[in-house]
Scaffold this active site. Structure first.
Site, PDB file in Angstrom:
ATOM      1  N   ILE A 175      -2.748 -44.303 -17.881  1.00  6.52           N
ATOM      2  CA  ILE A 175      -3.458 -45.041 -16.724  1.00  6.52           C
ATOM      3  C   ILE A 175      -2.440 -46.208 -16.181  1.00  6.52           C
ATOM      4  CG2 ILE A 175      -4.649 -46.627 -18.218  1.00  6.52           C
ATOM      5  CD1 ILE A 175      -6.895 -46.742 -16.037  1.00  6.52           C
ATOM      6  N   ALA A 176      -2.317 -46.522 -14.828  1.00  8.50           N
ATOM      7  CA  ALA A 176      -1.677 -47.711 -14.557  1.00  8.50           C
ATOM      8  C   ALA A 176      -2.519 -48.367 -13.557  1.00  8.50           C
ATOM      9  CB  ALA A 176      -0.483 -46.997 -14.003  1.00  8.50           C
ATOM     10  N   GLY A 177      -2.682 -48.033 -12.271  1.00  6.30           N
ATOM     11  CA  GLY A 177      -3.265 -48.899 -11.230  1.00  6.30           C
ATOM     12  C   GLY A 177      -4.998 -48.398 -11.409  1.00  6.30           C
ATOM     13  N   GLY A 178      -4.974 -47.324 -11.758  1.00  3.06           N
ATOM     14  CA  GLY A 178      -6.540 -47.006 -12.063  1.00  3.06           C
ATOM     15  C   GLY A 178      -7.149 -46.639 -10.485  1.00  3.06           C
ATOM     16  N   THR A 179      -6.391 -46.349  -9.791  1.00  2.00           N
ATOM     17  CA  THR A 179      -6.870 -46.040  -8.524  1.00  2.00           C
ATOM     18  C   THR A 179      -7.021 -44.481  -8.007  1.00  2.00           C
ATOM     19  OG1 THR A 179      -4.515 -45.963  -7.330  1.00  2.00           O
ATOM     20  CG2 THR A 179      -5.751 -48.195  -7.389  1.00  2.00           C
ATOM     21  N   THR A 232       1.188 -38.085  -9.818  1.00  3.22           N
ATOM     22  CA  THR A 232       0.209 -37.272  -8.694  1.00  3.22           C
ATOM     23  C   THR A 232       1.079 -37.031  -7.542  1.00  3.22           C
ATOM     24  OG1 THR A 232      -0.339 -39.530  -7.723  1.00  3.22           O
ATOM     25  CG2 THR A 232      -1.472 -38.850  -9.809  1.00  3.22           C
ATOM     26  N   SER A 249       2.508 -38.750  -4.898  1.00  2.00           N
ATOM     27  CA  SER A 249       1.838 -39.350  -3.952  1.00  2.00           C
ATOM     28  C   SER A 249       2.463 -39.357  -2.492  1.00  2.00           C
ATOM     29  CB  SER A 249       1.803 -40.962  -4.421  1.00  2.00           C
ATOM     30  OG  SER A 249       1.785 -41.775  -3.483  1.00  2.00           O
ATOM     31  N   ARG A 296     -15.779 -49.343   2.392  1.00  3.49           N
ATOM     32  CA  ARG A 296     -16.518 -48.527   1.695  1.00  3.49           C
ATOM     33  C   ARG A 296     -17.535 -49.537   0.920  1.00  3.49           C
ATOM     34  NH1 ARG A 296     -13.934 -44.623  -2.908  1.00  3.49           N
ATOM     35  NH2 ARG A 296     -15.316 -43.202  -3.114  1.00  3.49           N
ATOM     36  N   TYR A 341      -6.974 -35.513   7.066  1.00  6.33           N
ATOM     37  CA  TYR A 341      -7.836 -36.303   6.163  1.00  6.33           C
ATOM     38  C   TYR A 341      -8.894 -36.709   6.780  1.00  6.33           C
ATOM     39  CZ  TYR A 341      -8.049 -40.920   3.410  1.00  6.33           C
ATOM     40  OH  TYR A 341      -8.175 -41.909   2.800  1.00  6.33           O
TER      41      TYR A 341
END
Lengths: 539, 539
Positions: free
Chosen positions: B117-121, B197, B199, B387, B448
């Site tokens: 895990i890093a930023g957890g985003t 991932t 990005s 959100r 998107y």
């Protein structure tokens, strides 16, 4: 007709003018032409095929000889001196993915080795046949040479993998499109060959390397088909396209490739520019490429190559006057020639040329104009023909290329040339070594060195030995400077020994694992990319 | 301070103006705010750790909860409703590759599962913990957050993999450089997370996706280190960088990444342009991207998103006058807003903007100017904060994205919105679905889509069910149209079920083989990318 023991069509030849010949004499001593073997003498020595008759497979000696070798220097002297290594036992010309499938199944059933081939232009030993108890099938995709589909909305074109450069462009041009992939081997090399060896075209600065152009395709592997759909971009895990690219026939046979095409450009021109010396020239091109200007090509010759090319060009009087003018403008004996390509819509082309000239001026550049550029473009695929001419004059020629980050470009270029000089000095011989940068990136550049040396007396063995030492010494220089074993020619058999330097132990194990995964029986092109094939004939 | 159960820093919030609230009411009915669980209530229910004390590993409940989940909608409602799935047994914060190595060895020795895990985003379930008898270690690289090396000649910067966006840019800006990678998660996501991932940043049109920016790095895998040297380009076999990218923690832990950086641009501006309707707008942006103009961003909202964004923007009177003007110029109720980014040296910027406006005019575009663009840029990372606001108002929000070739862009966009409407209609509910294209390529575009719907009464289970049906229905639409399961969010657990559609059976077997090769014990992030992990908690 295509030459069987030299580059290209026998209707095309590049003459050496008197000044160029004199330069070779002065730098290398007189040439020593060898005695060429005849094709008939080689055909007579081809052993009986170990593959029994099959409707898809030709086993005649002529077909087998024509698929036996590529265009590396080692392949060249094997043909020229009649030093025949093992040749394939048969040649298949499948016309569909289904026939490729059938052939791979047959090969696995009978324990054959399969060597995929298309244009046969490899200069890295991709086509070498091992000394093996297993019959060897050369699988040529050259009949799969059609444009199968063109989607002009997505600008995607699907080709049979064996489509050679001229047929790629002709079939696209009929619809107003171009792929824009122009490696020097363009006349013979194919879209499939470009993909599986990660080829780069002369205008990659605009169009991208084949990595950027290859959108998807169909690979028949020993364990089944791998179909890669086209997607504009994806974050869905590791990109399987990237396993196909560079697989060099180890994972299967690419039968179809979908590539990204572009409408024919409104404007294209090539411009010659001289810079005072290497340091200024390198800084100038680095600045240009890092500015991301919409140029289509930069090709920077070092001082020795500049001098060589100006001599080869002929028109000595004209060139003499140009050189006097250049010297007055600060570009004297150390001058380096830059060829700049502009390919774009008319307004963008104007912007790009203006900006490039503005930047170049600050490095002392002298702009000569598009005349030499047009000449370069007209002869852009002719370079390899010079090898035929030099051979006839008694000289050998080879090229070695790499890519490295900018800080190592100059040190590595010098080391590659010096390594060659040291190798030949040990034989009491000289070598004419010269270099250009042809593919530049913000991060670094390719380095393309050319070597010319006198053919050794004594036939194949002494010439092969000199070449092996040259390759090994230059490869060591490349490894020492952190360069890649190849920027544009692939690994094949010739560079497989060095691949571990950049891939590392786990990387090498990963590639071996992938070979085993796609090809559990070791059918596909053993010994290429990885050193797992062989043994190899000493010839 | 970072919110534990919502997006971003708790000092930042995005208010909903009255018109926007009225629009939500009109389209969806009144919101139904749920009852948020407290962090304390979740902490109280965290079971004892199964990992015994180790100097590198924290096992307190607070650390374990903070690493347990990402930012997907499922993760969101788990936290909000206090529906706690398994959490890691411990959290390690290594500060070097050596400590990562030590932790991986320890994990293999003790049979632990490791979730990097890093930023957890993650919004794709990359951080989910399986229900397992094996202890689970969360391995956070967040302390490896430094610029380790900057080579300005090659424009290469090496970062610790856990360096988040703001620290990447701040450390580079000190030297006059930028990476230019700005995903919406920029404030928290990290260079390592971007790489594994695949990005994409908002200005990928100039800077490229992370695939183009990642030059090399260091991966600690269960079976040993994989070091990938930087090379400007190479034809030396399959590119191992491409195995690291998209590996999503399955092959090992990326500890360092070298990325390609650029000097800070002379000029950057963003411009709002309106087009009369979707068909004209899509044709216009396709034409622009296929012209390869040096733009840095195009972001095209469809009609519903344009209307939504103009309502959210506030300044109703001002917007009203602008809409009257636009209608007179042919951009009425179907109008679509295009945000255009220009990032370049001053002269190239002028050329690019002029050329873009000239092309856009032929599609009926009306140029509004840079004021709305500046506002967009100022709020470019604020979208996810909405959100939080919507949740408080009783509405759920999620996004689903893909990419597809141009001919399928409009059909797929419509199908993605319709699939959502059909899912909620079956519950007698409405959903507000709207879409933009944010990453365009000559070949196609990303899509998107955003969805807002009223929170269901009844807590976690009914909301989770609705979301699962939404994801499944939209995924089916994507698969039916040949889109990728993800253009920029990765596969994780949420998209693993669909990956086979684009990878095919042999492609899936290849990825599974690679997992086994790098991770023979199945230590690394099981169930992500491939469906080989689990079982999973019903929550």
């Amino acid at each position: 007709m295509r030459r069987w023991n030299g580059w290209g069509d026998d209707a095309t030849s590049m003459a050496l003018n008197d000044n160029a010949r004199a330069m070779m004499h002065a730098r290398l001593g007189p040439g020593r032409p060898g005695q060429d073997a005849t094709r008939e003498s080689l055909l007579a020595r081809i052993p009986a095929s170990r593959i029994s008759a099959h409707p898809l497979i030709a086993t005649d000696a002529s077909s087998r000889l024509s698929m036996a070798l590529g265009e590396s220097f080692a392949d060249w002297i094997r043909k020229r001196f009649g030093a025949l290594p093992p040749v394939p036992d048969g040649v298949a010309y499948p016309e569909s993915s289904e026939q490729v499938r059938e052939l791979l199944d047959l090969a696995q059933q009978h324990g054959w080795i399969v060597i995929p081939i298309a244009g046969g232009t490899s200069v890295a030993g991709h086509l070498d046949c091992p000394v093996s108890g297993r019959p060897i099938l050369s699988l040529s995709v050259s009949r799969m040479n059609r444009l199968l589909h063109l989607d002009t909305t997505s600008q995607l074109a699907t080709f049979g993998a064996g489509t050679p450069g001229p047929l790629v462009e002709a079939q696209l041009r009929a619809h107003g499109y171009t792929l824009g992939h122009f490696p020097q081997s363009f006349e013979y090399s194919t879209v499939g060959g470009w993909v599986v060896t990660r080829s780069s075209g002369q205008q990659s600065l605009r169009y991208g390397r084949i990595e950027a152009l290859f959108a998807g395709g169909h690979l028949e592997t020993p364990v089944g088909p791998l179909h890669i759909p086209t997607l504009p971009a994806s974050s869905a895990g590791p990109d399987l396209r990237e396993l196909v690219m560079g697989s060099e026939g180890r994972f299967g046979v690419l039968t179809e490739a979908t590539v990204r095409v572009t409408p024919l450009p409104e404007h294209e021109s090539f411009h010659a520019i001289f810079l005072p010396n290497w340091d200024a020239a390198e800084a100038a091109v680095r600045t240009l490429v890092q500015r991301k200007l919409p140029l289509s090509m930069m090709r920077l010759s070092n001082g020795i190559e500049t001098e060589t090319n100006l001599t080869l060009a002929g028109h000595a009087t004209l060139i003499g006057w140009m050189e006097r003018y250049l010297a007055l403008r600060g570009c004297g004996t150390d001058k380096c020639m830059l060829m700049l390509g502009i390919t774009a819509d008319a307004r963008t082309a104007r912007h790009a040329l203006n900006e490039a000239r503005r930047t170049l001026r600050s490095f002392g550049a002298v702009y000569i104009g598009p005349a030499m550029g047009s000449k370069w473009a007209a002869n852009r695929f002719k370079g390899p023909y010079l090898r035929n001419t030099l051979w006839d004059e008694g000289y050998c020629a080879d090229t070695i290329e790499t890519a490295v980050d900018w800080p190592q470009v100059k040190p590595l270029m010098l080391a590659m040339e010096q390594a060659a000089r040291d190798v030949f000095a040990a034989y009491g011989e000289r070598v004419h070594a010269f270099t250009h940068l042809s593919h530049m990136y913000p991060q670094g550049s390719s380095i393309y060195s050319q070597y010319v040396w006198p053919t050794a007396a004594g036939g194949f063995a002494p010439n092969f030995e000199r070449w092996q030492k040259l390759k090994a010494a230059v490869a060591q220089a490349i490894a020492d400077h952190g360069g890649t074993v190849s920027h544009q020619h692939g690994v094949g058999r010739d560079h497989a020994t060095q691949l571990h330097v950049e891939k590392g132990p786990l990387g090498m194990a990963t590639l071996a694992q992938l070979c085993k995964h796609f090809d559990p029986q070791g059918t596909m092109n053993p010994g290429k990319l990885l050193q797992d094939g062989g043994p190899w004939a000493s010839t």
